[in-house]
Design a protein around this motif. Structure first.
Motif, PDB file in Angstrom:
ATOM      1  N   GLY A 185      -3.857   4.951  -2.044  1.00 31.71           N
ATOM      2  CA  GLY A 185      -4.093   4.056  -0.919  1.00 31.71           C
ATOM      3  C   GLY A 185      -5.502   4.194  -0.403  1.00 31.71           C
ATOM      4  N   MET A 186      -5.718   3.655   0.744  1.00 29.45           N
ATOM      5  CA  MET A 186      -7.029   3.632   1.367  1.00 29.45           C
ATOM      6  C   MET A 186      -7.448   5.041   1.786  1.00 29.45           C
ATOM      7  SD  MET A 186      -9.137   1.155   2.033  1.00 29.45           S
ATOM      8  CE  MET A 186      -8.095  -0.281   2.081  1.00 29.45           C
ATOM      9  N   VAL A 187      -8.722   5.320   1.671  1.00 30.31           N
ATOM     10  CA  VAL A 187      -9.285   6.569   2.175  1.00 30.31           C
ATOM     11  C   VAL A 187     -10.497   6.233   3.036  1.00 30.31           C
ATOM     12  CG1 VAL A 187      -8.516   7.987   0.233  1.00 30.31           C
ATOM     13  CG2 VAL A 187     -10.744   6.890   0.141  1.00 30.31           C
ATOM     14  N   GLY A 188     -10.854   7.137   3.891  1.00 29.22           N
ATOM     15  CA  GLY A 188     -12.015   6.904   4.738  1.00 29.22           C
ATOM     16  C   GLY A 188     -12.142   7.986   5.786  1.00 29.22           C
ATOM     17  N   ARG A 189     -13.294   8.023   6.415  1.00 30.25           N
ATOM     18  CA  ARG A 189     -13.568   9.084   7.384  1.00 30.25           C
ATOM     19  C   ARG A 189     -12.762   8.947   8.669  1.00 30.25           C
ATOM     20  NH1 ARG A 189     -16.631   6.236  10.687  1.00 30.25           N
ATOM     21  NH2 ARG A 189     -18.111   4.735   9.893  1.00 30.25           N
ATOM     22  N   SER A 190     -12.205   7.778   8.942  1.00 28.30           N
ATOM     23  CA  SER A 190     -11.460   7.598  10.194  1.00 28.30           C
ATOM     24  C   SER A 190      -9.953   7.461   9.978  1.00 28.30           C
ATOM     25  CB  SER A 190     -11.990   6.368  10.942  1.00 28.30           C
ATOM     26  OG  SER A 190     -11.707   5.187  10.215  1.00 28.30           O
TER      27      SER A 190
ATOM     28  N   GLU B  91     -10.738   2.517  10.964  1.00 28.04           N
ATOM     29  CA  GLU B  91     -11.351   1.300  10.435  1.00 28.04           C
ATOM     30  C   GLU B  91     -11.660   1.445   8.955  1.00 28.04           C
ATOM     31  OE1 GLU B  91     -15.955   1.352  11.111  1.00 28.04           O
ATOM     32  OE2 GLU B  91     -14.970   1.887  12.997  1.00 28.04           O
ATOM     33  N   VAL B  92     -11.602   0.320   8.260  1.00 24.66           N
ATOM     34  CA  VAL B  92     -11.985   0.257   6.852  1.00 24.66           C
ATOM     35  C   VAL B  92     -12.704  -1.064   6.629  1.00 24.66           C
ATOM     36  CG1 VAL B  92     -10.087   1.703   6.002  1.00 24.66           C
ATOM     37  CG2 VAL B  92      -9.789  -0.764   6.146  1.00 24.66           C
ATOM     38  N   ALA B  93     -13.477  -1.127   5.571  1.00 16.13           N
ATOM     39  CA  ALA B  93     -14.199  -2.358   5.245  1.00 16.13           C
ATOM     40  C   ALA B  93     -13.220  -3.400   4.708  1.00 16.13           C
ATOM     41  CB  ALA B  93     -15.278  -2.069   4.210  1.00 16.13           C
TER      42      ALA B  93
ATOM     43  N   ALA C 170     -13.730  -5.576   2.467  1.00 16.22           N
ATOM     44  CA  ALA C 170     -13.828  -5.600   0.997  1.00 16.22           C
ATOM     45  C   ALA C 170     -12.927  -4.534   0.369  1.00 16.22           C
ATOM     46  CB  ALA C 170     -15.274  -5.386   0.561  1.00 16.22           C
ATOM     47  N   ASP C 171     -12.785  -3.372   1.034  1.00 14.36           N
ATOM     48  CA  ASP C 171     -11.899  -2.324   0.522  1.00 14.36           C
ATOM     49  C   ASP C 171     -10.435  -2.760   0.576  1.00 14.36           C
ATOM     50  OD1 ASP C 171     -14.093  -0.717   0.041  1.00 14.36           O
ATOM     51  OD2 ASP C 171     -13.808   0.507   1.848  1.00 14.36           O
ATOM     52  N   ILE C 172     -10.055  -3.475   1.634  1.00  6.63           N
ATOM     53  CA  ILE C 172      -8.684  -3.978   1.748  1.00  6.63           C
ATOM     54  C   ILE C 172      -8.417  -5.017   0.665  1.00  6.63           C
ATOM     55  CG2 ILE C 172      -7.068  -5.273   3.204  1.00  6.63           C
ATOM     56  CD1 ILE C 172      -8.462  -3.956   5.634  1.00  6.63           C
ATOM     57  N   GLU C 173      -9.371  -5.880   0.421  1.00  8.10           N
ATOM     58  CA  GLU C 173      -9.212  -6.903  -0.621  1.00  8.10           C
ATOM     59  C   GLU C 173      -9.093  -6.251  -2.000  1.00  8.10           C
ATOM     60  OE1 GLU C 173     -12.676  -9.205   0.266  1.00  8.10           O
ATOM     61  OE2 GLU C 173     -11.601 -10.474   1.698  1.00  8.10           O
ATOM     62  N   ARG C 174      -9.898  -5.248  -2.262  1.00  3.73           N
ATOM     63  CA  ARG C 174      -9.849  -4.528  -3.537  1.00  3.73           C
ATOM     64  C   ARG C 174      -8.500  -3.810  -3.683  1.00  3.73           C
ATOM     65  NH1 ARG C 174     -14.960  -3.405  -3.809  1.00  3.73           N
ATOM     66  NH2 ARG C 174     -14.831  -1.868  -2.140  1.00  3.73           N
ATOM     67  N   LEU C 175      -8.031  -3.188  -2.609  1.00  6.31           N
ATOM     68  CA  LEU C 175      -6.748  -2.495  -2.635  1.00  6.31           C
ATOM     69  C   LEU C 175      -5.603  -3.476  -2.893  1.00  6.31           C
ATOM     70  CD1 LEU C 175      -5.379   0.279  -2.233  1.00  6.31           C
ATOM     71  CD2 LEU C 175      -5.170  -0.301   0.188  1.00  6.31           C
ATOM     72  N   ALA C 176      -5.656  -4.644  -2.277  1.00 11.30           N
ATOM     73  CA  ALA C 176      -4.614  -5.658  -2.496  1.00 11.30           C
ATOM     74  C   ALA C 176      -4.603  -6.099  -3.964  1.00 11.30           C
ATOM     75  CB  ALA C 176      -4.841  -6.853  -1.580  1.00 11.30           C
ATOM     76  N   ALA C 177      -5.773  -6.245  -4.558  1.00  8.26           N
ATOM     77  CA  ALA C 177      -5.859  -6.623  -5.974  1.00  8.26           C
ATOM     78  C   ALA C 177      -5.250  -5.535  -6.860  1.00  8.26           C
ATOM     79  CB  ALA C 177      -7.309  -6.886  -6.368  1.00  8.26           C
ATOM     80  N   ILE C 178      -5.498  -4.286  -6.513  1.00 13.53           N
ATOM     81  CA  ILE C 178      -4.921  -3.174  -7.281  1.00 13.53           C
ATOM     82  C   ILE C 178      -3.400  -3.184  -7.152  1.00 13.53           C
ATOM     83  CG2 ILE C 178      -4.723  -0.664  -7.428  1.00 13.53           C
ATOM     84  CD1 ILE C 178      -7.722  -0.578  -6.531  1.00 13.53           C
ATOM     85  N   TYR C 179      -2.894  -3.341  -5.935  1.00 14.99           N
ATOM     86  CA  TYR C 179      -1.440  -3.372  -5.728  1.00 14.99           C
ATOM     87  C   TYR C 179      -0.795  -4.517  -6.510  1.00 14.99           C
ATOM     88  CZ  TYR C 179      -1.565   0.127  -1.974  1.00 14.99           C
ATOM     89  OH  TYR C 179      -1.706   1.285  -1.251  1.00 14.99           O
ATOM     90  N   GLU C 180      -1.450  -5.668  -6.542  1.00 15.11           N
ATOM     91  CA  GLU C 180      -0.919  -6.800  -7.297  1.00 15.11           C
ATOM     92  C   GLU C 180      -0.841  -6.458  -8.784  1.00 15.11           C
ATOM     93  OE1 GLU C 180      -1.664 -11.582  -8.027  1.00 15.11           O
ATOM     94  OE2 GLU C 180      -3.098 -10.450  -6.805  1.00 15.11           O
ATOM     95  N   ARG C 181      -1.863  -5.828  -9.313  1.00 12.00           N
ATOM     96  CA  ARG C 181      -1.852  -5.426 -10.726  1.00 12.00           C
ATOM     97  C   ARG C 181      -0.791  -4.360 -10.995  1.00 12.00           C
ATOM     98  NH1 ARG C 181      -7.524  -6.665 -10.038  1.00 12.00           N
ATOM     99  NH2 ARG C 181      -8.221  -8.026 -11.729  1.00 12.00           N
ATOM    100  N   VAL C 182      -0.587  -3.452 -10.040  1.00 14.92           N
ATOM    101  CA  VAL C 182       0.461  -2.439 -10.196  1.00 14.92           C
ATOM    102  C   VAL C 182       1.826  -3.120 -10.305  1.00 14.92           C
ATOM    103  CG1 VAL C 182       1.727  -0.581  -9.030  1.00 14.92           C
ATOM    104  CG2 VAL C 182      -0.778  -0.529  -9.120  1.00 14.92           C
ATOM    105  N   LEU C 183       2.098  -4.063  -9.425  1.00 12.88           N
ATOM    106  CA  LEU C 183       3.394  -4.756  -9.469  1.00 12.88           C
ATOM    107  C   LEU C 183       3.547  -5.537 -10.774  1.00 12.88           C
ATOM    108  CD1 LEU C 183       3.652  -6.008  -5.784  1.00 12.88           C
ATOM    109  CD2 LEU C 183       5.014  -4.211  -6.886  1.00 12.88           C
ATOM    110  N   ASP C 184       2.482  -6.212 -11.212  1.00 15.59           N
ATOM    111  CA  ASP C 184       2.543  -6.928 -12.484  1.00 15.59           C
ATOM    112  C   ASP C 184       2.865  -5.969 -13.629  1.00 15.59           C
ATOM    113  OD1 ASP C 184       1.925  -9.310 -11.218  1.00 15.59           O
ATOM    114  OD2 ASP C 184      -0.199  -9.279 -11.793  1.00 15.59           O
ATOM    115  N   GLY C 185       2.177  -4.838 -13.661  1.00 16.37           N
ATOM    116  CA  GLY C 185       2.397  -3.846 -14.713  1.00 16.37           C
ATOM    117  C   GLY C 185       3.780  -3.230 -14.654  1.00 16.37           C
ATOM    118  N   PHE C 186       4.236  -2.949 -13.446  1.00 16.53           N
ATOM    119  CA  PHE C 186       5.557  -2.338 -13.269  1.00 16.53           C
ATOM    120  C   PHE C 186       6.658  -3.268 -13.768  1.00 16.53           C
ATOM    121  CE2 PHE C 186       9.369  -1.341 -10.833  1.00 16.53           C
ATOM    122  CZ  PHE C 186       9.493   0.021 -11.074  1.00 16.53           C
TER     123      PHE C 186
END
Length: 120
Positions: free
Chosen positions: A84-89, A96-98, A100-116
């Motif tokens: 999942g997300m990592v960050g100093r806060s 807070e997170v950027a 762009a990081d949330i969008e990238r994480l959502a893309a990863i989760y979508e690929r995980v579900l597709d693969g699963f």
């Protein structure tokens, strides 16, 4: 007191000298709320690693350097992986997170579900 893994197994023996120095009688009761675990490399970690590599262009390192999570309560019922997300806060006031990081994480989760589900 929260104690994890190996610390918990040795706590009773480590406490004895401390209590002996104080004197008197004592009874030490330990309650385990969730066993620590290590998920061995396998299908789930491969699906996750491939999804991350596709989304960010590099293969992740499988590691146990993260903290404790609620996955320890469900690990006996289904495969689990910490990701999942990592960050100093993280987990602080005004976390807070950027975007762009949330969008990238959502893309990863979508690929995980597709693969699963492709593997089912």
């Amino acid at each position: 007191m929260a104690v994890r893994g190996r610390q918990r197994r040795s706590l009773g023996g480590a406490a004895d000298p401390q209590f002996a120095g104080v004197g008197g009688r004592y009874e030490l009761k330990l309650h385990v709320s969730g066993e620590s675990f290590l998920t061995p490399p396998g299908a789930l970690s491969e699906i996750l690693s491939s999804a991350i590599e596709q989304a960010v262009g590099r293969r992740p390192e499988l590691s146990t350097t993260g903290g404790t999570s609620d996955a320890r309560f469900i690990k006996d019922h289904c495969p689990v992986a910490e990701f999942g997300m990592v960050g100093r806060s993280m987990h602080k006031v005004d976390e807070e997170v950027a975007l762009a990081d949330i969008e990238r994480l959502a893309a990863i989760y979508e690929r995980v579900l597709d693969g699963f589900f492709a593997a089912c």
